[in-house]
Enzyme design. Structure first.
Site, PDB file in Angstrom:
ATOM      1  N   HIS A 154      41.291  40.580  36.808  1.00 19.89           N
ATOM      2  CA  HIS A 154      42.111  40.206  35.644  1.00 19.89           C
ATOM      3  C   HIS A 154      41.280  39.731  34.452  1.00 19.89           C
ATOM      4  O   HIS A 154      41.487  40.156  33.327  1.00 19.89           O
ATOM      5  CB  HIS A 154      43.097  39.100  36.014  1.00 19.89           C
ATOM      6  CG  HIS A 154      43.899  39.374  37.255  1.00 19.89           C
ATOM      7  ND1 HIS A 154      44.324  40.624  37.588  1.00 19.89           N
ATOM      8  CD2 HIS A 154      44.354  38.553  38.232  1.00 19.89           C
ATOM      9  CE1 HIS A 154      45.016  40.570  38.717  1.00 19.89           C
ATOM     10  NE2 HIS A 154      45.037  39.320  39.133  1.00 19.89           N
ATOM     11  N   ASP A 167      46.089  46.501  38.310  1.00 20.25           N
ATOM     12  CA  ASP A 167      45.658  45.171  37.878  1.00 20.25           C
ATOM     13  C   ASP A 167      46.831  44.661  37.066  1.00 20.25           C
ATOM     14  O   ASP A 167      47.025  45.092  35.918  1.00 20.25           O
ATOM     15  CB  ASP A 167      44.394  45.256  37.026  1.00 20.25           C
ATOM     16  CG  ASP A 167      43.868  43.861  36.737  1.00 20.25           C
ATOM     17  OD1 ASP A 167      44.679  42.998  36.336  1.00 20.25           O
ATOM     18  OD2 ASP A 167      42.677  43.615  36.934  1.00 20.25           O
ATOM     19  N   HIS A 168      47.632  43.793  37.653  1.00 24.94           N
ATOM     20  CA  HIS A 168      48.918  43.518  36.991  1.00 24.94           C
ATOM     21  C   HIS A 168      48.749  42.815  35.648  1.00 24.94           C
ATOM     22  O   HIS A 168      49.656  42.820  34.830  1.00 24.94           O
ATOM     23  CB  HIS A 168      49.881  42.773  37.923  1.00 24.94           C
ATOM     24  CG  HIS A 168      49.609  41.317  38.078  1.00 24.94           C
ATOM     25  ND1 HIS A 168      48.655  40.812  38.915  1.00 24.94           N
ATOM     26  CD2 HIS A 168      50.170  40.229  37.489  1.00 24.94           C
ATOM     27  CE1 HIS A 168      48.648  39.494  38.840  1.00 24.94           C
ATOM     28  NE2 HIS A 168      49.558  39.117  37.987  1.00 24.94           N
TER      29      HIS A 168
HETATM   30  C1  BG6 Z   1      46.885  37.327  41.664  1.00 27.90           C
HETATM   31  C2  BG6 Z   1      46.008  36.373  42.389  1.00 27.90           C
HETATM   32  O1  BG6 Z   1      46.239  38.550  41.460  1.00 27.90           O
HETATM   33  O2  BG6 Z   1      47.238  36.774  40.407  1.00 27.90           O
HETATM   34  C3  BG6 Z   1      46.663  35.014  42.557  1.00 27.90           C
HETATM   35  O3  BG6 Z   1      45.708  36.893  43.674  1.00 27.90           O
HETATM   36  C4  BG6 Z   1      47.147  34.507  41.220  1.00 27.90           C
HETATM   37  O4  BG6 Z   1      45.795  34.083  43.152  1.00 27.90           O
HETATM   38  C5  BG6 Z   1      47.953  35.562  40.490  1.00 27.90           C
HETATM   39  O5  BG6 Z   1      47.927  33.354  41.440  1.00 27.90           O
HETATM   40  C6  BG6 Z   1      48.281  35.128  39.081  1.00 27.90           C
HETATM   41  O6  BG6 Z   1      49.135  36.049  38.490  1.00 27.90           O
HETATM   42  P1  BG6 Z   1      50.119  35.598  37.342  1.00 27.90           P
HETATM   43  O7  BG6 Z   1      50.740  36.863  36.874  1.00 27.90           O
HETATM   44  O8  BG6 Z   1      51.090  34.638  37.935  1.00 27.90           O
HETATM   45  O9  BG6 Z   1      49.264  34.935  36.298  1.00 27.90           O
END
Ligand code: BG6
Length: 511
Positions: free
Chosen positions: A258, A194-195
């Site tokens: 997230h 989960d980044h």
């Molecule tokens: C991803 C989603 O996990 O996270 C995308 O699939 C989203 O839809 C993205 O745009 C957002 O990540 P970050 O790090 O740019 O906020």
């Protein structure tokens, strides 16, 4: 209290990342080009990449090693936060090779095994990190063939799997995937990405709460009125993204993972220690305490779903969601969702957590705001200006302008007792003088170090799906589903989302 020598007292005391061969499935995709390889390059530029690390890109398209490297280089030039250095790239890219195979072709895995064994004989590490970055419909096949070809075992080192999102599309599919993963890798060797957990500011939530006496004593329903979590994006369905997104929607795409992760970090109890299970045990407890929905009407009263209509974002006219590339013109997929979540436990009884996320909002930004209760209405509350002023608000800016600010009331200089809102602001950029590493940098290193703290555990993923499924069922399986609201692209969302808070006497914080 005496220090407990068996406790990890410091976040910096972690295992060290170990060298390995990193095999990326889905190597021709966007994630590999925009995130994974640039993250490795950034680590190399900082001297943080374990020596001797090798990368094997695995994908269906025919390519030579050189063609693969060239494609990666083009993107790295565009996205690396370190800037692209030709000499460093030339050296770094030598560690990258390409392996062509269909995901379902067993021979391809046998050939991969031979290749890895040969690399090992030539001095590469016996440790193997398999990164599933392909489209999720191939995960089953990849795991099956890793198992059948014996690639999930290494005689002289470890074998681990990193699984990208989406981890299932509902509870049943997540349980199935968990089972297939468990057939191939032990839970301790499974890293569900989960980044958002790799973002510096998300990691700082625990430090803010548990390394500062000041906040934690106030961190409960006696002092906190409500919490808001906002994740805004100005982008829509560019680059053919509609194909995936229209089958997913905001709730599954961002909330199940997230946003519920951020909520867990804000709401969790102090863990017994900083081990992966210590932290994840507490997060799961929060997810298990989310108040379930009693009925479709209950979902309608607490969750707003919406789609954007045509509008203007940053001065550019953009089409409505249903007119986007690869989106069904009659789509009932939400590009925006707002929720009111209650946590039924002692700490949070009666404190609403409001969450919203949407595409095509005016700008990109993710923040958590903790809204404290008003000070007793005596003394200065009668002073000029006090009535319209909010109580103290602690804002954790996840991105951009990473930092934390505390809103307070102050006396304006002069003879009158006039109050004015002011802010104490901590900015990462100013305090640490450098940009934060990308989330994937930290997560890749942690997987190489065998530290799963910032990865989702099996029960965490399933408990989050259980919650989200109640909403999806009300939207898609009920005979009288809650309505789909609308908002013009470039606005802050539908009026129904404002009404959700107005009903409780609150309003969304302006980012
Ligand atoms: C991803 C989603 O996990 O996270 C995308 O699939 C989203 O839809 C993205 O745009 C957002 O990540 P970050 O790090 O740019 O906020």
């Amino acid at each position: 209290m005496e220090d407990n020598p068996f406790r990890e007292a410091d976040l910096s005391i972690r295992n060290h990342p170990e060298s390995c061969i990193l095999v990326i499935f889905g190597a021709t995709g966007d994630l590999t080009h925009r995130k994974l390889v640039p993250a490795l390059y950034n680590l190399a530029a900082d001297g943080d990449l374990p020596a001797g690390l090798r990368v094997v890109g695995f994908a269906r398209r025919e390519k030579t090693d050189e063609e693969f490297r060239q494609g990666l280089e083009e993107l790295n030039r565009e996205v690396s936060r370190q800037g692209h250095n030709e000499d460093l790239w030339a050296q770094f890219s030598q560690s990258i090779v390409y392996h062509t195979s269909e995901f379902g072709d067993h021979e391809g895995y046998l050939a991969l095994k031979k290749r890895l064994d040969a690399m090992e004989k030539e001095g590469a590490s016996p440790n193997r990190l398999f990164y599933l970055a392909s489209a999720p419909e191939f995960f089953d096949d990849i795991l099956l063939h890793l198992r059948q070809s014996g690639l999930n075992r290494s005689k002289n080192g470890w074998c681990r799997a990193v699984v990208e999102k989406p981890f299932g599309t509902d509870l049943a599919t997540a349980q199935h995937l968990n089972q297939v993963v468990a057939d191939t890798f032990a839970e301790a060797h499974t890293y569900r990405i989960d980044h958002y957990l790799g973002k510096e500011t998300a990691q700082n939530i625990m430090v803010l709460r548990f390394a500062n006496q000041l906040f934690e004593v106030l961190w409960n329903n006696r002092f906190i009125d409500h919490v808001q979590i906002t994740c805004a994006e100005h982008l829509g369905m560019e680059g053919g993204r509609g194909g995936y997104y229209d089958k997913s929607g905001a709730l599954r795409d961002m909330v199940q993972n997230h946003l519920l992760q951020l909520l867990s970090l804000v709401a969790m109890e102090p863990p017994a220690d900083l081990s992966a299970d210590g932290v994840r045990d507490e997060k799961v407890k929060v997810l298990k305490s989310l108040r379930p929905f009693r009925s479709v009407e209950d979902v309608a009263a607490n969750v707003v779903r919406a789609q954007y209509t045509a509008g203007t974002v940053n001065g550019v006219e953009v089409p409505g969601y249903r007119r986007e590339d690869r989106v069904n013109p009659g789509s009932m997929t939400e590009s925006y969702v707002a929720l009111k979540i209650m946590i039924d436990n002692w700490r949070w009884e009666g404190v609403p957590f409001y969450m919203r996320m949407g595409k095509r909002l005016p700008r990109k930004g993710t923040e958590i705001s903790i809204h404290f209760k008003q000070a007793p209405k005596v003394l200065f509350n009668a002073a000029a200006g006090a009535e319209e002023m909010p109580g103290n608000v602690l804002v954790i800016r996840i991105q951009p302008n990473e930092g934390i600010s505390l809103g307070m009331r102050s006396k304006r200089p002069g003879p009158a007792a006039t109050l004015q809102p002011v802010k104490m602001d901590f900015l990462y950029q100013t305090s640490f003088g450098k940009s934060s590493p990308e989330a994937y940098e930290r997560l890749l290193l942690d997987a190489m170090a065998g530290d799963a703290t910032l990865f989702a555990r099996k029960d965490e993923v399933e408990t989050a799906w259980r919650y989200v499924d109640q909403i999806e069922d009300a939207w898609h399986k009920s005979p009288s589903p809650p309505k789909m609201a609308e908002y013009p692209a470039g606005s802050w969302g539908p009026k129904e989302a404002d009404e959700l808070l107005q009903g409780d006497g609150h309003e969304w914080r302006r980012l």
